[in-house]
Design an enzyme around this catalytic site. Structure first.
Site, mmCIF file in Angstrom:
data_model
loop_
_atom_site.group_PDB
_atom_site.id
_atom_site.type_symbol
_atom_site.label_atom_id
_atom_site.label_comp_id
_atom_site.label_asym_id
_atom_site.label_seq_id
_atom_site.Cartn_x
_atom_site.Cartn_y
_atom_site.Cartn_z
ATOM 1 N N LYS A 1 49.306 47.713 38.309
ATOM 2 C CA LYS A 1 49.974 48.975 38.008
ATOM 3 C C LYS A 1 50.992 49.330 39.087
ATOM 4 O O LYS A 1 52.131 49.676 38.798
ATOM 5 C CB LYS A 1 48.941 50.095 37.847
ATOM 6 N N GLY B 1 44.456 52.602 35.102
ATOM 7 C CA GLY B 1 44.207 51.166 35.120
ATOM 8 C C GLY B 1 43.124 50.724 34.167
ATOM 9 O O GLY B 1 43.279 49.727 33.453
ATOM 10 N N ARG B 2 42.009 51.454 34.119
ATOM 11 C CA ARG B 2 40.915 51.030 33.255
ATOM 12 C C ARG B 2 41.136 51.422 31.796
ATOM 13 O O ARG B 2 40.314 51.126 30.930
ATOM 14 C CB ARG B 2 39.596 51.581 33.774
ATOM 15 N N GLU C 1 33.581 53.905 37.234
ATOM 16 C CA GLU C 1 34.746 54.337 38.004
ATOM 17 C C GLU C 1 35.279 55.654 37.475
ATOM 18 O O GLU C 1 35.828 56.461 38.231
ATOM 19 C CB GLU C 1 35.838 53.265 37.971
ATOM 20 N N LYS D 1 39.445 50.423 50.930
ATOM 21 C CA LYS D 1 40.734 49.730 51.022
ATOM 22 C C LYS D 1 41.378 49.947 52.381
ATOM 23 O O LYS D 1 41.916 49.016 53.004
ATOM 24 C CB LYS D 1 41.680 50.236 49.922
#
Length: 569
Positions: free
Chosen positions: A231, A292-293, A378, A531
């Site tokens: 993305k 995203g999902r 998520e 991250k």
């Protein structure tokens, strides 16, 4: 879908000063919530609820199943009665599920922490639809990208698109992670019978070099197309794999000027993809209002379209859109996603069931449990409300699963006789297209038998009646308590439209549960801290950082770092 009946002030909460504790109690403080807790504590056993001598028992399947085109949900084996279901429907109304649903469909900024719409539904809307985002109809842009994807498919399938040695493409490698990997990977496997070409598909997600290395050993450079699916086009794992794939292509003899024949991208960050070296015409964009999902319906689904072809991909979108229409218009008491979500609310919040097993009785859906892990955990793995208040109730359960018959010989023992009760979603496909005679009846018999065994168990009296007195000591070991709840979803057929409807059902289930829990299912801040720390430690492992790490990390992390570094050297 119905038009909004209320303004949606909840969508603007972050623009106003935080409210005090007294302003808005959590839903768990409402009398309706407490009433449901009391009902759960007194719920009769499923055997009693199914008592065929009572009128309600005879009608229970009819009362507690709902069907849309191509899909049936049977929730009659949930440990619930009609009175509790009625109050759950009232809870959905109290939490403005219908109004929030309408706001999502209309492009309101329902992703409140990022002030964005969540319009994955627009990706599967028909071409003649009009859906506004900031005054612009987004449907024409969606249709334009779909057509560009279809044009690429035509070139690949007809062998007009060729690699740097003028050979046709035979391998497609999708490089992504999370929603850019799990969705395409699952769907390509599920719809393999609809594959329209000799292409072989590979998926790389793990930053572990072995994942990419294993795939590269299976492909020939001049016959391989890489799809970089990201993305943001900044995701660390994806970009590391992408750069390694690029270096491998060059090492295999591909001239840099011909890399454009082997790399395309699906991304919202078109500029970054071009900087990487992908030609502008080979970048297939989507938009920041696509999570995203929830992105399989967008250019992220390019590998799926390459597998099943443009027309089947449009059927996949149409199946999801049919579920959208049902979710947007059906009354709550006959609304499949709403009822599906309420069963999860009942199990999680009132029966304290904090895990959920997914058992697809179709080998092609082997990747579906992993796909749902991201979609649900998520989305709804949150501990604070939309307003940032700490919740005093559970949200998303832990999901896990395997194809059903495999699970029966692995973890189903715990589901049947373990002290913890874990609800199950059974997924069956009515029509068999395997071409292997005799297997499907056995598969379906196992699916129905397992849900029956979970629901009703086997009493010690029944066990003793079946064994000789000298073996009575074994009776406790062969007793099943029952009252283990399940849903059974039956797809008419696992075709593109059926898979689209099934995925959309779970997407809308997640949304309804988030509306009741008062959380935002469209952000994922929980992945960010790891991250950040990984980027910092990565510099240290590569030798690019300074020695300050020993002051910024805990003693355990520093000790492990030093141990790993010593072994690596």
């Amino acid at each position: 879908m119905s038009s909004p009946r209320l303004k949606v002030p909840w969508a603007n909460r972050l623009k106003t000063p935080p409210r005090t504790e007294a302003d808005k109690p959590l839903i768990s403080a409402h009398p309706l919530w407490r009433s449901l807790q009391q009902r759960a504590s007194k719920m009769p056993a499923l055997r009693e609820l199914f008592d065929r001598k009572s009128e309600s028992g005879v009608q229970r399947f009819e009362q507690m199943s709902v069907r849309t085109d191509g899909l049936l949900l049977d929730y009659s084996k949930q440990h619930i009665d009609q009175a509790a279901l009625t109050e759950l429907l009232q809870l959905a109304q109290l939490c403005a599920v219908e109004q929030k649903r309408d706001a999502m469909f209309l492009g309101r900024p329902v992703n409140v922490t990022e002030q964005r719409p969540a319009l994955h539904t627009a990706l599967r809307a028909p071409a003649q639809a009009a859906i506004q985002v900031q005054g612009e109809n987004v449907v024409p842009a969606v249709q334009s990208v779909l057509q560009r994807m279809a044009d690429l498919c035509t070139q690949i399938h007809s062998e007009q698109w060729q690699g740097f040695r003028a050979r046709a493409i035979r391998h497609v490698v999708n490089i992504g992670i999370g929603g850019s990997d799990l969705g395409p990977r699952m769907a390509v496997q599920a719809l393999q019978p609809y594959a329209q070409s000799a292409l072989q598909f590979h998926f790389v997600s793990n930053v572990d070099g072995w994942h990419l290395a294993d795939v590269l050993r299976q492909v020939e450079a001049d016959q391989t197309l890489f799809i970089i699916a990201s993305k943001t086009f900044t995701t660390q794992e994806t970009m590391m794999n992408a750069h390694s794939a690029r270096a491998w292509m060059l090492a295999q003899g591909c001239p840099e000027a011909e890399l454009h024949k082997h790399f395309v991208a699906a991304s919202t960050n078109v500029t970054a993809a071009q900087v990487f070296g992908i030609a502008a015409e080979n970048v297939f964009p989507f938009w920041d209002w696509v999570g995203g999902r929830y992105s399989l319906w967008s250019a992220i689904g390019l590998s799926l379209m390459l597998s099943i072809g443009p027309e089947n991909f449009r059927q996949f979108l149409a199946g999801a859109h049919a579920m959208d229409r049902h979710f947007g218009s059906a009354p709550l008491e006959r609304n499949l996603p709403v009822l599906f979500a309420l069963m999860g609310i009942w199990n999680t919040n009132f029966l304290a069931r904090h895990a959920q097993s997914i058992a697809p009785y179709d080998q092609r859906l082997a990747g579906f449990p992993a796909y749902l892990q991201q979609l649900e955990m998520e989305s709804n793995g949150k501990r604070v409300s939309i307003e940032g208040r700490t919740l005093d109730y559970a949200t998303c359960p832990v999901l896990f699963g395997e194809p059903g018959t495999n699970g029966q010989h692995a973890y189903f023992q715990l589901l049947h006789q373990g002290p913890q009760v874990i609800p199950v979603d059974f997924i069956a496909v009515a029509q068999d297209d395997s071409g292997v005679n005799g297997h499907h009846p056995t598969l379906m018999a196992n699916c129905l038998a397992q849900s029956q065994a979970f629901a009703f168990g086997k009493t010690i009296e029944e066990v003793l009646a079946e064994m000789p007195p000298e073996r009575a000591a074994l009776a406790p070991h062969r007793t099943f308590t029952g009252n283990r709840p399940s849903n059974t979803l039956v797809l008419d057929k696992l075709d593109p439209a059926g898979l689209g409807a099934l995925i959309a059902l779970y997407e809308h289930k997640v949304f309804v549960q988030a509306a009741i829990w008062d959380i935002n299912p469209f952000d994922q801040w929980g992945v960010e801290l790891g991250k950040t720390l990984a980027a910092e430690l990565g510099q240290q492992f590569s030798g690019a950082g300074d020695e300050s790490y020993s002051h910024t990390h805990d003693a355990s992390t520093v000790g492990l770092f030093k141990h790993l570094q010593a072994l690596r050297k």
